[in-house]
Design an enzyme around this catalytic site. Structure first.
Site, PDB file in Angstrom:
ATOM      1  N   GLU A  57       0.784  -1.301   0.017  1.00  0.00           N
ATOM      2  CA  GLU A  57      -0.007   0.023  -0.005  1.00  0.00           C
ATOM      3  C   GLU A  57       0.936   1.249   0.049  1.00  0.00           C
ATOM      4  OE1 GLU A  57      -2.642  -0.294   3.129  1.00  0.00           O
ATOM      5  OE2 GLU A  57      -3.785  -2.046   2.161  1.00  0.00           O
TER       6      GLU A  57
ATOM      7  N   TRP B 156       0.046   6.339   5.009  1.00  0.00           N
ATOM      8  CA  TRP B 156      -0.388   5.742   6.130  1.00  0.00           C
ATOM      9  C   TRP B 156       0.728   4.810   6.822  1.00  0.00           C
ATOM     10  CZ3 TRP B 156      -3.818   5.575   2.085  1.00  0.00           C
ATOM     11  CH2 TRP B 156      -3.870   4.510   1.579  1.00  0.00           C
TER      12      TRP B 156
ATOM     13  N   TYR C 251     -10.532  -1.751  -0.650  1.00  0.00           N
ATOM     14  CA  TYR C 251     -11.567  -1.830   0.418  1.00  0.00           C
ATOM     15  C   TYR C 251     -12.605  -0.761  -0.061  1.00  0.00           C
ATOM     16  CZ  TYR C 251      -8.496  -4.403   3.057  1.00  0.00           C
ATOM     17  OH  TYR C 251      -7.598  -5.534   3.692  1.00  0.00           O
TER      18      TYR C 251
ATOM     19  N   GLU D 222      -5.311  -7.754  -1.178  1.00  0.00           N
ATOM     20  CA  GLU D 222      -6.169  -7.547  -0.046  1.00  0.00           C
ATOM     21  C   GLU D 222      -7.575  -6.982  -0.494  1.00  0.00           C
ATOM     22  OE1 GLU D 222      -4.920  -5.357   3.424  1.00  0.00           O
ATOM     23  OE2 GLU D 222      -2.861  -5.918   3.097  1.00  0.00           O
TER      24      GLU D 222
END
Length: 329
Positions: free
Chosen positions: A186, A191, A248, A278
């Site tokens: 990611e 983050w 997501y 994911e």
């Protein structure tokens, strides 16, 4: 299909070939497991009567620089839940290693139509400094750009941590078990500390690890999974076996994730195996079977993303595992 690592073990080469041949013909089911024992797998088995072919494990508890003196209960719980994941992964891989066959005339080729596939994620607590969940940027002042500078404490700590993880990965190599290895995931976001200074920095960290692991550490059981859809950050085909993305969605929709696929391959390579590394919501297997978007595999994240119906209904879970298009264990 040629592996990025020129010295890749035969079992890694054969796994990559299997992934390539599966993509667009079927999709490999995958599930991340957080706690030991693997409650997500138990839930899937009880609900569908089957198990995912690909199983994901987390290495965060093996981070050498966890600050136990300044840690939240939530962080401590997550570390405790993930202790022993390498041992559990090794036991599972031993029990589900594909059979060796000789029907092609080659010596002990591996038939990946049987057995399981292993992938590792690493939420890496920052090699220096930090508090609490220091893989998050907000909990550390670790500057990843300094890893790229010779002679810095950050670089020394980075390599020291890599040595620790290399010892874990070597245990799998010693038993001829390949791993889908997805470091610096990611990095399209800020983050995590490895993406905090931009995806290009994460790309350079990835290249450092690739060169160190395949060179000095002689780790050749890894298939290298890049997890970013920013074009200017792509490490290059010579460093990557699988291109992947994490998705997501804010709410459920029936999708084959075609938009995510097109964005990913446009930013990386159309010549690589592609994966949903994911997801929160399962892809719609019926749509996939119609569209043949060539995702080789998906991996649902752990806990509530799998267990219960907050994200994935029992109906959708059964539909996936009952489909002839889905590859299960």
């Amino acid at each position: 299909m040629t592996t990025a690592d020129a010295k890749a073990k035969q079992e890694a080469k054969e796994l990559l070939e299997y992934l390539k041949n599966t993509a667009g013909q079927q999709i490999i089911t995958g599930q991340h497991t957080q706690t030991i024992p693997c409650e997500e797998i138990d839930y899937i088995r009880q609900t569908t009567g089957k198990e995912p072919k690909l199983r994901g494990f987390e290495l965060l508890a093996y981070s050498p620089n966890i600050n136990y003196a300044d840690v939240s209960p939530e962080c401590l719980k997550e570390v405790e839940e993930n202790k022993g994941t390498a041992e559990t992964a090794l036991q599972w891989a031993r029990a589900n290693h594909p059979d060796k066959v000789n029907d092609t005339g080659t010596e002990n080729s591996t038939d990946y139509t049987t057995g399981g596939i292993l992938t590792f994620t690493f939420h890496w607590f920052s090699p220096l400094g930090g508090r609490d969940k220091s893989f998050y940027t907000e909990h550390t002042d670790f500057d990843a750009t300094k890893v790229l500078q010779e002679g810095t404490p950050e670089r020394a700590a980075f390599y020291a941590d890599m040595d620790v993880i290399a010892d874990i990965l070597r245990r799998f190599q010693d038993e001829n078990i390949p791993i889908l290895w997805r470091p610096f995931h990611e990095s399209y976001g800020t983050w995590f500390w490895w993406g905090a200074k931009g995806a290009k920095v994460a790309r350079d960290l990835y290249r450092l690890m690739f060169d160190y692991y395949t060179g000095e550490k002689n780790l050749h059981n890894l298939l290298w999974v890049w997890n970013c859809d920013i074009e200017e950050a792509y490490p290059g085909d010579e460093y990557v076996d699988v291109v992947s993305i994490d998705v997501y969605l804010p709410e459920y929709q029936s999708t084959d994730y075609a938009d995510a696929y097109e964005k990913l391959v446009a930013a990386t390579s159309r010549d690589k195996v592609a994966a949903l590394a994911e997801v929160g919501y399962l892809p719609d297997v019926d749509l996939l079977q119609k569209s043949r978007i060539p995702w080789a595999y998906y991996m649902t994240w752990s806990k509530e993303f799998c267990i219960g119906e907050k994200y994935n209904s029992v109906e959708n879970l059964k539909k996936m595992y009952d489909s002839e298009y889905a590859v299960t264990l």
